[in-house]
Scaffold this motif. Structure first.
Motif, PDB file in Angstrom:
ATOM      1  N   TRP A  42       0.685  -1.245  -0.104  1.00  0.00           N
ATOM      2  CA  TRP A  42      -0.013   0.118  -0.024  1.00  0.00           C
ATOM      3  C   TRP A  42       0.809   1.168   0.169  1.00  0.00           C
ATOM      4  O   TRP A  42       0.723   2.214   0.383  1.00  0.00           O
ATOM      5  N   GLU A  44       2.131   4.493  -0.949  1.00  0.00           N
ATOM      6  CA  GLU A  44       1.377   5.539  -2.155  1.00  0.00           C
ATOM      7  C   GLU A  44       2.805   6.054  -2.965  1.00  0.00           C
ATOM      8  O   GLU A  44       2.599   6.790  -3.949  1.00  0.00           O
ATOM      9  N   ARG A  49      -2.386   3.038  -5.645  1.00  0.00           N
ATOM     10  CA  ARG A  49      -3.157   3.151  -4.669  1.00  0.00           C
ATOM     11  C   ARG A  49      -4.409   2.244  -4.616  1.00  0.00           C
ATOM     12  O   ARG A  49      -5.030   1.739  -5.588  1.00  0.00           O
ATOM     13  N   PRO A  50      -4.805   1.890  -3.402  1.00  0.00           N
ATOM     14  CA  PRO A  50      -6.015   1.089  -3.256  1.00  0.00           C
ATOM     15  C   PRO A  50      -7.348   1.642  -3.563  1.00  0.00           C
ATOM     16  O   PRO A  50      -7.350   3.092  -3.863  1.00  0.00           O
ATOM     17  N   ARG A  51      -8.389   0.971  -4.388  1.00  0.00           N
ATOM     18  CA  ARG A  51      -9.712   1.281  -4.502  1.00  0.00           C
ATOM     19  C   ARG A  51     -10.396   1.912  -3.628  1.00  0.00           C
ATOM     20  O   ARG A  51     -10.558   1.471  -2.686  1.00  0.00           O
ATOM     21  N   PRO A  52     -10.526   3.057  -3.687  1.00  0.00           N
ATOM     22  CA  PRO A  52     -11.528   3.636  -2.572  1.00  0.00           C
ATOM     23  C   PRO A  52     -12.966   3.044  -2.032  1.00  0.00           C
ATOM     24  O   PRO A  52     -13.585   2.246  -3.235  1.00  0.00           O
ATOM     25  N   LYS A  53     -13.492   2.937  -0.997  1.00  0.00           N
ATOM     26  CA  LYS A  53     -14.718   2.014  -0.829  1.00  0.00           C
ATOM     27  C   LYS A  53     -15.723   3.159  -1.018  1.00  0.00           C
ATOM     28  O   LYS A  53     -15.647   4.324  -1.156  1.00  0.00           O
ATOM     29  N   LEU A  54     -17.126   2.633  -1.474  1.00  0.00           N
ATOM     30  CA  LEU A  54     -18.349   3.374  -1.851  1.00  0.00           C
ATOM     31  C   LEU A  54     -18.787   3.958  -0.502  1.00  0.00           C
ATOM     32  O   LEU A  54     -18.759   3.335   0.828  1.00  0.00           O
ATOM     33  N   SER A  55     -19.280   5.110  -0.509  1.00  0.00           N
ATOM     34  CA  SER A  55     -19.602   5.630   0.721  1.00  0.00           C
ATOM     35  C   SER A  55     -20.950   5.317   0.977  1.00  0.00           C
ATOM     36  O   SER A  55     -21.740   4.572   0.077  1.00  0.00           O
TER      37      SER A  55
END
Length: 167
Positions: A42, A44, A49-55
């Motif tokens: 991880w 940077e 970059r890791p995939r962002p999580k859905l809100s």
């Protein structure tokens, strides 16, 4: 002595390793705590970059969109059933002789209703050489299988259901 192929890598002690060659290693690389010899996946600094999580709002929107899609598909199915409550499927036929053909078909309709199906026999050039109206129902189940024999004016090569209607 033969010359080495320039496309084949050699094990030269002075050559940089692949991680260093492509900017994924070197002096500035951070390591995970407790594992000094491994690269941090991880990190940077390497551009990955890791995939962002859905809100929560996005998850709710996706759920509502899926529910709306299922509801619309169900609505179209119900409307289609009400528009054409009688459907039929040709199961098979057999040419018994030059004067008759036997046709088997399934009729689906709401239980307790009646229908009249027109079954035709066709010649090699698709001319109608025989026809009969068959009354179906009322039945307790949704689907009924019927077999009918059609008298023909000449040799038929097929027998099919032309249409089914409620009286």
């Amino acid at each position: 002595m033969t010359d080495q192929d320039p496309a084949v890598p050699t094990s030269d002690a002075n050559a940089p390793d692949l991680a260093a060659r492509y900017g994924r290693g070197g002096a500035g690389t951070r390591h995970r705590a407790g594992h000094p010899g491994q690269d941090d996946p991880w990190d940077e600094g390497d551009g990955v970059r890791p995939r962002p999580k859905l809100s929560v709002g996005a998850r709710i929107a996706v759920g509502l969109a899926l529910a709306a899609g299922v509801a619309i598909a169900a609505w179209f199915t119900i409307v289609d059933t009400q528009r054409e409550p009688v459907t039929f499927v040709d199961v098979g036929f057999s040419v018994e002789s030059p004067e008759e053909v036997r046709v088997t078909f399934d009729v689906s309709m709401p239980p307790g209703t009646e229908a009249v199906c027109t079954v035709t026999a066709l010649s090699r050039n698709f001319a109608e050489v025989g026809a009969v109206d068959v009354e179906v129902g009322p039945e307790s189940g949704r689907t009924t299988r019927k077999t009918v024999t059609i008298a023909t004016t000449e040799l038929a090569t097929t027998g099919v259901v032309d249409h089914c209607d409620q009286p």
